[in-house]
Design a protein around this motif. Structure first.
Motif, PDB file in Angstrom:
ATOM      1  N   ALA A 194     -93.446  30.748 -42.779  1.00 37.45           N
ATOM      2  CA  ALA A 194     -94.195  30.951 -41.508  1.00 37.45           C
ATOM      3  C   ALA A 194     -95.412  29.907 -41.599  1.00 37.45           C
ATOM      4  N   MET A 195     -96.162  30.014 -42.820  1.00 37.85           N
ATOM      5  CA  MET A 195     -97.416  29.263 -43.046  1.00 37.85           C
ATOM      6  C   MET A 195     -96.933  27.605 -42.962  1.00 37.85           C
ATOM      7  N   ALA A 196     -96.301  27.561 -43.471  1.00 38.35           N
ATOM      8  CA  ALA A 196     -95.702  25.773 -43.373  1.00 38.35           C
ATOM      9  C   ALA A 196     -95.401  25.212 -42.070  1.00 38.35           C
ATOM     10  N   ARG A 197     -94.965  26.291 -40.979  1.00 35.21           N
ATOM     11  CA  ARG A 197     -94.452  26.064 -39.839  1.00 35.21           C
ATOM     12  C   ARG A 197     -95.603  26.063 -38.872  1.00 35.21           C
ATOM     13  N   SER A 198     -96.746  26.770 -39.396  1.00 37.94           N
ATOM     14  CA  SER A 198     -97.667  27.102 -38.476  1.00 37.94           C
ATOM     15  C   SER A 198     -99.276  27.032 -39.062  1.00 37.94           C
ATOM     16  N   ASP A 199     -99.928  25.872 -38.685  1.00 33.68           N
ATOM     17  CA  ASP A 199    -101.491  25.963 -39.106  1.00 33.68           C
ATOM     18  C   ASP A 199    -102.209  27.176 -38.801  1.00 33.68           C
ATOM     19  N   ARG A 200    -102.000  27.678 -37.761  1.00 36.40           N
ATOM     20  CA  ARG A 200    -102.704  29.011 -37.392  1.00 36.40           C
ATOM     21  C   ARG A 200    -102.400  30.099 -38.174  1.00 36.40           C
ATOM     22  N   ILE A 201    -101.120  30.376 -38.796  1.00 37.12           N
ATOM     23  CA  ILE A 201    -100.854  31.129 -39.796  1.00 37.12           C
ATOM     24  C   ILE A 201    -101.294  30.990 -41.178  1.00 37.12           C
ATOM     25  N   GLN A 202    -101.317  29.684 -41.499  1.00 41.27           N
ATOM     26  CA  GLN A 202    -101.926  29.416 -42.614  1.00 41.27           C
ATOM     27  C   GLN A 202    -103.494  29.618 -42.628  1.00 41.27           C
ATOM     28  N   ARG A 203    -103.947  29.453 -41.685  1.00 48.16           N
ATOM     29  CA  ARG A 203    -105.481  29.892 -41.850  1.00 48.16           C
ATOM     30  C   ARG A 203    -105.787  30.994 -41.615  1.00 48.16           C
ATOM     31  N   ILE A 204    -105.045  31.911 -41.206  1.00 39.98           N
ATOM     32  CA  ILE A 204    -105.009  33.635 -41.511  1.00 39.98           C
ATOM     33  C   ILE A 204    -104.826  34.088 -42.730  1.00 39.98           C
ATOM     34  N   VAL A 205    -103.617  33.504 -43.513  1.00 38.88           N
ATOM     35  CA  VAL A 205    -102.935  34.203 -44.364  1.00 38.88           C
ATOM     36  C   VAL A 205    -103.855  33.581 -45.593  1.00 38.88           C
ATOM     37  N   THR A 206    -104.383  32.235 -45.784  1.00 36.87           N
ATOM     38  CA  THR A 206    -105.178  31.919 -46.990  1.00 36.87           C
ATOM     39  C   THR A 206    -106.103  32.668 -47.409  1.00 36.87           C
ATOM     40  N   PRO A 207    -107.243  32.955 -46.516  1.00 42.39           N
ATOM     41  CA  PRO A 207    -108.110  33.915 -46.943  1.00 42.39           C
ATOM     42  C   PRO A 207    -107.537  35.064 -47.595  1.00 42.39           C
ATOM     43  N   MET A 208    -106.822  35.752 -47.072  1.00 42.28           N
ATOM     44  CA  MET A 208    -106.040  36.994 -47.696  1.00 42.28           C
ATOM     45  C   MET A 208    -105.489  36.625 -49.261  1.00 42.28           C
ATOM     46  N   LEU A 209    -104.995  35.474 -49.339  1.00 44.79           N
ATOM     47  CA  LEU A 209    -104.325  35.444 -50.476  1.00 44.79           C
ATOM     48  C   LEU A 209    -105.638  34.992 -51.463  1.00 44.79           C
ATOM     49  N   ASP A 210    -106.549  34.401 -50.698  1.00 50.71           N
ATOM     50  CA  ASP A 210    -107.656  34.021 -51.850  1.00 50.71           C
ATOM     51  C   ASP A 210    -108.432  35.592 -52.533  1.00 50.71           C
ATOM     52  N   VAL A 211    -108.380  36.465 -51.344  1.00 50.37           N
ATOM     53  CA  VAL A 211    -108.871  37.584 -51.960  1.00 50.37           C
ATOM     54  C   VAL A 211    -107.774  38.372 -52.818  1.00 50.37           C
TER      55      VAL A 211
END
Length: 298
Positions: free
Chosen positions: A127-144
Motif C-alpha cells: 500500500a505504501m508503494a502504491r500511494s505516496d499519501r499512505i507512505q507519508r502517513i505510515v513512515t513517521p509511525m515506523l520511525d517511532v
C-alpha cells in the motif's frame, strides 16, 4: 518579573502541568482497558489457540523428526549440505544441554510472530508503494516504532491484556514489523518503470502487474525484510520473558537476577544459534530466488 524569577517559576509550572496531563492520560487508558480489555482479548483468542497448538505440536514431536524437518528445510532453501549439517549439530547440542523444550517454545513464538508480522507488513508495504499519501502517513509511525525502547512496548500491552503469550506476541510484532514494511515498499518502488510499461503494453491489469511483475522482482528485498524481522523478533525474546513468555528468554532473565553465568551463557548461545540458522536459511533462499530471476545458474 526578572529573568531569574521567570527561570525558577516556569519549570515548576511546567512540571505541574505535565503531572496533570500524565494523570489524565493514565486514567483514560486505565478506563479504556477496563471497559474494552476483555473484548480486545477475546479478539486474539484464535491466535492464542493457534499458538498453543503449534507449541504443543513442537513439544510433542520426537526430537529427531523436528531436526530432520529443519535440516530438510535448510537444504531446500540453500541447497547446502553444510548448512543442513550445522542445523543438525546445533539442535543436537541444544538437546544435550537440556534446552530443547525452551527452544521449541521460543521457536513457536518467533515463527507465529513472524507470520503475523508478514501478514501485516507485506500488504502495508504494498500500500505504501502504491500511494505516496499512505507512505507519508505510515513512515513517521515506523520511525517511532523503530526508535522507541523495546521495554516501552510492554507497558500498554500488559495494561490492556495482562501477562501471557498474546501480549508477548503483540510486543514482538510491534517491535519486529517495521523492516518488512520498509523493504517491501522499497523493493516494489525500485522495480524498473520500463518493465511495468512493457507489462502494461501486453495488457496486464494493475493486479497482474503487482503479483506477476512487481512482487517477484521485489522478492529479494522482501526476503531481506523478513530476515530482519526474524532477527528483531529473536532480539525481543528476552524482553518478552518479563511478561510471562516462556522460552529461552526466561532462563536468561533468571541468570541476570541470580547471577547464574553458565545458565545465561548457554541459553544465550541457543538464541544465537537460532538467529544464525534462520538468518542463513532466509538469506540463502533470497539469493537463490534472485539468481533464478536473473537467469543465473543455480
Amino acid at each position: 518579573m526578572s529573568n531569574d524569577s521567570w527561570l525558577t517559576e516556569f519549570p515548576q509550572l511546567e512540571r505541574a502541568q505535565l503531572v496533570e496531563i500524565r494523570k489524565t492520560l493514565d486514567g483514560s487508558y486505565r478506563a479504556f482497558s477496563r471497559e474494552y480489555g476483555d473484548t480486545i482479548e477475546s479478539f486474539f483468542d484464535p491466535l492464542l489457540a493457534f499458538l498453543i497448538w503449534f507449541e504443543k505440536l513442537l513439544l510433542a514431536t520426537p526430537w529427531w523428526l523436528v531436526i530432520a524437518v529443519l535440516a530438510a528445510i535448510a537444504y531446500v532453501a540453500s541447497r547446502s549440505w553444510k548448512l543442513s549439517l550445522g542445523v543438525v549439530i546445533s539442535f543436537v547440542l541444544i538437546g544435550v544441554f537440556g534446552m530443547w523444550d525452551n527452544t521449541m517454545r521460543t521457536m513457536s513464538i518467533i515463527l507465529v510472530s513472524t507470520l503475523v508480522a508478514i501478514a501485516i507488513g507485506i500488504p502495508t508495504g504494498i500500500a505504501m508503494a502504491r500511494s505516496d499519501r499512505i507512505q507519508r502517513i505510515v513512515t513517521p509511525m515506523l520511525d517511532v516504532m523503530q526508535t522507541m525502547p523495546a521495554f516501552v512496548y510492554l507497558i500498554p500491552v500488559v495494561m490492556l491484556l495482562g501477562i501471557g503469550k498474546i501480549p508477548g506476541v503483540i510486543a514482538v510484532v510491534i517491535y519486529a514489523v517495521p523492516p518488512v514494511i520498509r523493504l517491501t515498499n522499497l523493493g516494489i518502488r525500485l522495480v524498473d518503470e520500463e518493465v511495468l510499461e512493457a507489462a502494461t503494453a501486453y495488457g496486464a491489469s494493475p493486479m497482474q502487474r503487482l503479483f506477476g511483475v512487481q512482487i517477484p522482482l521485489a522478492m529479494p528485498n522482501i526476503m531481506a525484510g523478513i530476515n530482519q524481522t526474524i532477527m528483531m523478533a529473536l532480539a525481543m525474546v528476552v524482553i518478552a520473558s518479563m511478561i510471562g513468555v516462556k522460552g529461552l528468554g526466561q532462563p536468561v532473565l533468571k541468570s541476570i537476577t541470580n547471577q547464574y553465568f553458565t545458565l545465561g551463557l548457554l541459553n544465550g548461545l541457543a538464541i544465537v544459534a537460532l538467529a544464525i540458522i534462520f538468518d542463513r536459511i532466509s538469506q540463502s533462499y533470497a539469493q537463490r530466488s534472485q539468481q533464478h530471476l536473473g537467469g543465473a545458474p543455480k
